[in-house]
Design a protein around this motif. Structure first.
Motif, PDB file in Angstrom:
ATOM      1  N   ALA A  79       0.833  -1.217   0.000  1.00  0.00           N
ATOM      2  CA  ALA A  79       0.000   0.000   0.000  1.00  0.00           C
ATOM      3  C   ALA A  79       0.866   1.265   0.000  1.00  0.00           C
ATOM      4  O   ALA A  79       2.002   1.244   0.447  1.00  0.00           O
ATOM      5  CB  ALA A  79      -0.913  -0.003   1.212  1.00  0.00           C
ATOM      6  N   GLU A  82       1.218   5.924   4.599  1.00  0.00           N
ATOM      7  CA  GLU A  82       0.198   6.654   5.375  1.00  0.00           C
ATOM      8  C   GLU A  82       0.948   7.715   6.164  1.00  0.00           C
ATOM      9  O   GLU A  82       1.767   7.390   7.021  1.00  0.00           O
ATOM     10  CB  GLU A  82      -0.502   5.667   6.325  1.00  0.00           C
ATOM     11  CG  GLU A  82      -1.466   6.299   7.292  1.00  0.00           C
ATOM     12  CD  GLU A  82      -2.773   6.736   6.625  1.00  0.00           C
ATOM     13  OE1 GLU A  82      -3.223   7.833   6.963  1.00  0.00           O
ATOM     14  OE2 GLU A  82      -3.326   5.997   5.791  1.00  0.00           O
ATOM     15  N   TRP A 140      -0.523   5.612  12.745  1.00  0.00           N
ATOM     16  CA  TRP A 140      -0.137   5.477  11.325  1.00  0.00           C
ATOM     17  C   TRP A 140       0.091   4.031  10.888  1.00  0.00           C
ATOM     18  O   TRP A 140      -0.234   3.662   9.766  1.00  0.00           O
ATOM     19  CB  TRP A 140       1.097   6.349  11.016  1.00  0.00           C
ATOM     20  CG  TRP A 140       1.073   7.640  11.755  1.00  0.00           C
ATOM     21  CD1 TRP A 140       2.026   8.132  12.607  1.00  0.00           C
ATOM     22  CD2 TRP A 140       0.011   8.612  11.776  1.00  0.00           C
ATOM     23  NE1 TRP A 140       1.615   9.334  13.151  1.00  0.00           N
ATOM     24  CE2 TRP A 140       0.383   9.651  12.658  1.00  0.00           C
ATOM     25  CE3 TRP A 140      -1.224   8.699  11.141  1.00  0.00           C
ATOM     26  CZ2 TRP A 140      -0.415  10.754  12.923  1.00  0.00           C
ATOM     27  CZ3 TRP A 140      -2.039   9.796  11.408  1.00  0.00           C
ATOM     28  CH2 TRP A 140      -1.626  10.811  12.274  1.00  0.00           C
ATOM     29  N   LEU A 143      -3.245   2.231  10.449  1.00  0.00           N
ATOM     30  CA  LEU A 143      -3.950   2.815   9.295  1.00  0.00           C
ATOM     31  C   LEU A 143      -3.296   2.380   7.981  1.00  0.00           C
ATOM     32  O   LEU A 143      -3.990   2.108   6.998  1.00  0.00           O
ATOM     33  CB  LEU A 143      -3.987   4.343   9.402  1.00  0.00           C
ATOM     34  CG  LEU A 143      -4.886   4.908  10.520  1.00  0.00           C
ATOM     35  CD1 LEU A 143      -4.711   6.416  10.646  1.00  0.00           C
ATOM     36  CD2 LEU A 143      -6.368   4.564  10.285  1.00  0.00           C
ATOM     37  N   ALA A 144      -1.964   2.292   7.975  1.00  0.00           N
ATOM     38  CA  ALA A 144      -1.256   1.811   6.772  1.00  0.00           C
ATOM     39  C   ALA A 144      -1.622   0.345   6.529  1.00  0.00           C
ATOM     40  O   ALA A 144      -1.865  -0.064   5.390  1.00  0.00           O
ATOM     41  CB  ALA A 144       0.253   1.961   6.951  1.00  0.00           C
ATOM     42  N   LYS A 147      -5.033   0.040   5.020  1.00  0.00           N
ATOM     43  CA  LYS A 147      -4.967   0.333   3.577  1.00  0.00           C
ATOM     44  C   LYS A 147      -4.559  -0.919   2.795  1.00  0.00           C
ATOM     45  O   LYS A 147      -5.143  -1.257   1.766  1.00  0.00           O
ATOM     46  CB  LYS A 147      -3.885   1.400   3.336  1.00  0.00           C
ATOM     47  CG  LYS A 147      -4.401   2.769   2.939  1.00  0.00           C
ATOM     48  CD  LYS A 147      -3.176   3.595   2.550  1.00  0.00           C
ATOM     49  CE  LYS A 147      -3.406   5.079   2.764  1.00  0.00           C
ATOM     50  NZ  LYS A 147      -2.216   5.890   2.596  1.00  0.00           N
ATOM     51  N   GLU A 150      -7.364  -3.499   2.814  1.00  0.00           N
ATOM     52  CA  GLU A 150      -8.479  -3.101   1.948  1.00  0.00           C
ATOM     53  C   GLU A 150      -8.152  -3.361   0.471  1.00  0.00           C
ATOM     54  O   GLU A 150      -9.029  -3.694  -0.314  1.00  0.00           O
ATOM     55  CB  GLU A 150      -8.822  -1.617   2.168  1.00  0.00           C
ATOM     56  CG  GLU A 150      -9.661  -1.421   3.424  1.00  0.00           C
ATOM     57  CD  GLU A 150      -9.694   0.016   3.908  1.00  0.00           C
ATOM     58  OE1 GLU A 150      -8.932   0.860   3.385  1.00  0.00           O
ATOM     59  OE2 GLU A 150     -10.475   0.290   4.827  1.00  0.00           O
ATOM     60  N   ARG A 151      -6.881  -3.250   0.135  1.00  0.00           N
ATOM     61  CA  ARG A 151      -6.458  -3.542  -1.244  1.00  0.00           C
ATOM     62  C   ARG A 151      -6.651  -5.021  -1.586  1.00  0.00           C
ATOM     63  O   ARG A 151      -6.684  -5.389  -2.744  1.00  0.00           O
ATOM     64  CB  ARG A 151      -4.969  -3.187  -1.430  1.00  0.00           C
ATOM     65  CG  ARG A 151      -4.746  -1.701  -1.502  1.00  0.00           C
ATOM     66  CD  ARG A 151      -3.314  -1.390  -1.851  1.00  0.00           C
ATOM     67  NE  ARG A 151      -3.289  -0.194  -2.685  1.00  0.00           N
ATOM     68  CZ  ARG A 151      -2.371   0.059  -3.615  1.00  0.00           C
ATOM     69  NH1 ARG A 151      -1.405  -0.778  -3.834  1.00  0.00           N
ATOM     70  NH2 ARG A 151      -2.419   1.173  -4.314  1.00  0.00           N
ATOM     71  N   ARG A 175     -11.592   7.808  10.951  1.00  0.00           N
ATOM     72  CA  ARG A 175     -11.493   7.194   9.617  1.00  0.00           C
ATOM     73  C   ARG A 175     -12.538   6.085   9.440  1.00  0.00           C
ATOM     74  O   ARG A 175     -12.439   5.267   8.539  1.00  0.00           O
ATOM     75  CB  ARG A 175     -10.079   6.623   9.429  1.00  0.00           C
ATOM     76  CG  ARG A 175      -8.994   7.696   9.497  1.00  0.00           C
ATOM     77  CD  ARG A 175      -8.864   8.486   8.210  1.00  0.00           C
ATOM     78  NE  ARG A 175      -8.187   7.666   7.237  1.00  0.00           N
ATOM     79  CZ  ARG A 175      -6.867   7.574   7.130  1.00  0.00           C
ATOM     80  NH1 ARG A 175      -6.084   8.297   7.914  1.00  0.00           N
ATOM     81  NH2 ARG A 175      -6.325   6.794   6.235  1.00  0.00           N
ATOM     82  N   TYR A 177     -13.185   3.390  11.246  1.00  0.00           N
ATOM     83  CA  TYR A 177     -12.871   2.002  11.611  1.00  0.00           C
ATOM     84  C   TYR A 177     -13.404   1.715  13.015  1.00  0.00           C
ATOM     85  O   TYR A 177     -13.333   2.579  13.887  1.00  0.00           O
ATOM     86  CB  TYR A 177     -11.355   1.748  11.603  1.00  0.00           C
ATOM     87  CG  TYR A 177     -10.727   1.824  10.235  1.00  0.00           C
ATOM     88  CD1 TYR A 177     -11.031   0.866   9.259  1.00  0.00           C
ATOM     89  CD2 TYR A 177      -9.836   2.838   9.908  1.00  0.00           C
ATOM     90  CE1 TYR A 177     -10.460   0.946   7.994  1.00  0.00           C
ATOM     91  CE2 TYR A 177      -9.265   2.919   8.651  1.00  0.00           C
ATOM     92  CZ  TYR A 177      -9.575   1.967   7.695  1.00  0.00           C
ATOM     93  OH  TYR A 177      -9.011   2.052   6.442  1.00  0.00           O
TER      94      TYR A 177
END
Length: 216
Positions: A79, A82, A140, A143-144, A147, A150-151, A175, A177
């Motif tokens: 990803a 972030e 961070w 959150l990274a 990401k 989610e990909r 965000r 979540y």
């Protein structure tokens, strides 16, 4: 002399088990638990064991401009980075930031070799993924990781940790979540000693935890 603060949990295994119970109580038994490298791996393994859920790792690394400085962002697997939205580097920091990004990317690549060479990651498509960390002080990394997950087309992403700092929890919730955390501390720096047992986050030990869990 000030006495050191007592730890929140006697051991990482008890913290993981409690987190697993809380996740199960919220109906996440069919989710897959993903321990963030390095601190979240052991906790996620114990949580998954407690609730009979599947377990894997997600590889992430903070982006730091200096060893003792707070991270300005994080990177996970394939990803994009972030970044802390409040971090606005001037021209004088751009070179340093690029070096920090390269270092973080190299660390993620190194861990991918360690954890993924023998076995591919579990499929996340259409599933609920619970990203587990040891203590969330800066948001961070989770959150990274979110990401990256989610990909891979996970249906829902949940963030979980036995302990987290209130400001980090607020950032993650902003965000959209869901956050599952038994101990939220008001101090922005988190708890100085969340676990009573000494942590061993050496790559060899973390890999052995992953292998042992998959054999179980």
């Amino acid at each position: 002399m000030t006495k050191p603060r007592p730890s929140l949990y006697p051991t990482r295994s008890s913290a993981g088990a409690l987190l697993g119970q809380q996740l199960a109580a919220r109906g996440y038994q069919t989710a897959i638990l993903l321990g963030i490298t390095p601190e979240g791996v052991e906790i996620a393994a114990y949580a998954a064991k407690a609730m009979g859920a599947q377990f894997d790792v997600v590889i992430a690394s903070f982006i730091k401009l200096g060893k003792n400085l707070a991270p300005v962002g994080a990177m996970a697997e394939s990803a994009p980075a972030e970044m802390d939205p409040d971090f606005q580097p001037g021209m004088n920091l751009l070179e340093k930031l690029q070096a920090a990004l390269d270092e973080s990317r190299a660390r993620v690549k190194q861990d991918l070799v360690l954890f993924r060479t023998q076995r591919p990651a579990k499929k996340l498509e259409g599933r609920t993924a619970v990203i587990v960390d040891g203590q969330i002080v800066y948001p961070w990394k989770v959150l990274a990781a979110a990401k990256a997950v989610e990909r891979q087309q996970a249906r829902e992403v949940v963030i979980a940790a036995p302990v987290a700092a209130q400001p980090a929890v607020e950032r993650i919730r902003a965000r959209q979540y869901t956050v599952v955390c038994p101990s939220v501390t008001m101090e922005p720096q988190g708890h100085p000693r969340p676990y009573g047992d000494p942590g061993d986050d050496s790559p060899e030990r973390l890999k052995s935890i992953v292998i042992a869990h998959q054999a179980a």
